[in-house]
Design an enzyme around this catalytic site. Sequence first.
Site, PDB file in Angstrom:
ATOM      1  CB  SER A 178       1.856  -6.128   0.196  1.00 60.65           C
ATOM      2  OG  SER A 178       0.596  -5.505   0.081  1.00 60.65           O
ATOM      3  CG  HIS A 208       2.603  -4.347  -3.730  1.00 61.66           C
ATOM      4  ND1 HIS A 208       2.716  -4.365  -5.106  1.00 61.66           N
ATOM      5  CD2 HIS A 208       1.344  -4.775  -3.456  1.00 61.66           C
ATOM      6  CE1 HIS A 208       1.581  -4.807  -5.642  1.00 61.66           C
ATOM      7  NE2 HIS A 208       0.720  -5.054  -4.656  1.00 61.66           N
ATOM      8  CG  ASP A 217      -2.111  -4.204  -2.434  1.00 67.45           C
ATOM      9  OD1 ASP A 217      -1.976  -4.482  -3.640  1.00 67.45           O
ATOM     10  OD2 ASP A 217      -1.578  -4.846  -1.516  1.00 67.45           O
ATOM     11  CG  MET A 240      -7.820  -2.750  -2.679  1.00 64.25           C
ATOM     12  SD  MET A 240      -8.153  -3.961  -1.410  1.00 64.25           S
ATOM     13  CE  MET A 240      -6.683  -4.970  -1.523  1.00 64.25           C
ATOM     14  CG  HIS A 293      -1.855  -3.938  -7.354  1.00 57.65           C
ATOM     15  ND1 HIS A 293      -2.015  -5.106  -6.636  1.00 57.65           N
ATOM     16  CD2 HIS A 293      -2.640  -4.067  -8.457  1.00 57.65           C
ATOM     17  CE1 HIS A 293      -2.864  -5.901  -7.272  1.00 57.65           C
ATOM     18  NE2 HIS A 293      -3.267  -5.284  -8.374  1.00 57.65           N
ATOM     19  CG  MET A 315      -6.363  -4.400  -7.138  1.00 57.69           C
ATOM     20  SD  MET A 315      -6.070  -5.185  -5.540  1.00 57.69           S
ATOM     21  CE  MET A 315      -4.841  -4.089  -4.878  1.00 57.69           C
ATOM     22  CG  MET A 326      -3.496 -10.224  -9.380  1.00 57.91           C
ATOM     23  SD  MET A 326      -2.553  -9.332  -8.125  1.00 57.91           S
ATOM     24  CE  MET A 326      -3.300  -9.927  -6.614  1.00 57.91           C
ATOM     25  CG  ASP A 329       0.128  -8.905  -5.162  1.00 60.11           C
ATOM     26  OD1 ASP A 329       0.275  -9.184  -3.960  1.00 60.11           O
ATOM     27  OD2 ASP A 329      -0.476  -7.887  -5.570  1.00 60.11           O
TER      28      ASP A 329
HETATM   29  C1  DX5 Z   1      -4.282  -8.573  -2.760  1.00 61.13           C
HETATM   30  C2  DX5 Z   1      -3.167  -7.581  -2.859  1.00 61.13           C
HETATM   31  C3  DX5 Z   1      -1.881  -8.090  -2.350  1.00 61.13           C
HETATM   32  C4  DX5 Z   1      -1.871  -8.422  -0.881  1.00 61.13           C
HETATM   33  C5  DX5 Z   1      -1.031  -9.646  -0.682  1.00 61.13           C
HETATM   34  O1  DX5 Z   1      -5.410  -8.036  -3.318  1.00 61.13           O
HETATM   35  O2  DX5 Z   1      -2.982  -7.188  -4.209  1.00 61.13           O
HETATM   36  O3  DX5 Z   1      -0.803  -7.201  -2.654  1.00 61.13           O
HETATM   37  O4  DX5 Z   1      -1.370  -7.394  -0.082  1.00 61.13           O
HETATM   38  O5  DX5 Z   1      -1.156 -10.052   0.633  1.00 61.13           O
HETATM   39  P1  DX5 Z   1      -0.644 -11.473   1.144  1.00 61.13           P
HETATM   40  O6  DX5 Z   1       0.825 -11.527   0.877  1.00 61.13           O
HETATM   41  O7  DX5 Z   1      -0.984 -11.432   2.588  1.00 61.13           O
HETATM   42  O8  DX5 Z   1      -1.408 -12.511   0.382  1.00 61.13           O
HETATM   43 ZN    ZN Z   2      -1.149  -6.010  -4.697  1.00 60.65          ZN
END
Ligand code: DX5
Ligand code: ZN
Length: 221
Positions: free
Chosen positions: A6, A31, A33, A35, A64, A66, A135, A173
Site C-alpha cells: 500500500s 494498492h 488509498d 481519502m 481503494h 475512501m 477492512m 487491508d
Molecule cells: C487504511 C488503508 C490501508 C493502509 C494499510 O485506511 O486502507 O490500505 O495503507 O496500512 P497498514 O498496512 O500500515 O495497516
Molecule cells: Zn486501503
Amino acid sequence: MIVAPSLLAANFGRLARETERVDCSGADWLHLDIMDGHFVPNISFGPDVVRALRPLTRVFFDVHLMCSKPEILLEPFARAGASQISVHVELGDAVTQPLWKIKSLGKKVGLVVNPPTGIAMVQPYLQKIDFLLVMTVNPGFGGQSFIHETLPKIQQAAAWRRERKLGYHIGVDGGIDLRTAAECARAGADAFISGTALFRQRSLRAAVAKMRKIVQNAQTS
Ligand code: DX5
Ligand code: ZN
C-alpha cells in the site's frame, strides 16, 4: 494469491522512486488509498498523482476509494490508469451505481466493508464484483493494529464464494504483517494489502517474497 503493497506507507517525498521499488519487488498489485477528508478523517492523494505514477510500472493499480462521493471520481481514476476501483458498502444504496459505472469503464470492480459493518451488507453484490475487501482496521490511517474480530467475516466471504461458485478475490487491508497475513489466509483471504509491514523493510522484494511464502504455507497447512 495477491500481494499488494500500500503506497500510503511509502515515503511521500519520493513517490516515483517508491513506485519503481514496487515495480521491481515481485508484488502483484500496488494498492492506492484515496481519502477525501470526509468519509475518513484524512486526506491522501488524487488522480493526478496516480496518472504521474502510471508510466513508471506495469503493475496492477488497485484504487481503494475512501470517499463519500465516489461517483465524481470514477472517470478521473479510470483515465489516470486504475486497473481496479473499489468503493465502500457503507455508502448504502448509493453503492449500486458506482459498481455498474466501474464495470462500464472497463475496470475490475471492488467492494469494501469496514470492521463495524456486518458482512451481510455485501451479499446482494457478490455476483457483480471481482474483489471483496475486508477492512481489518478502521480506514483512514496506516500503521494500526489488526482487528481479530474481522476473521469470521473473511470465513463467511470464503464460504459464500465456495457455495455460489463465484470467483471474487477476498482481500484484507490494515495491520497485515507476516503473522496476521497467515491468520487471514487460513480464514480464506487470498489478497494481502500491506503498507507498514512491507514498505518499512529495507528490501521490499524480500518482504514480498516472505509474505508470499508464509501465506502459501498457511494455505496448505
Ligand atoms: C487504511 C488503508 C490501508 C493502509 C494499510 O485506511 O486502507 O490500505 O495503507 O496500512 P497498514 O498496512 O500500515 O495497516
Ligand atoms: Zn486501503
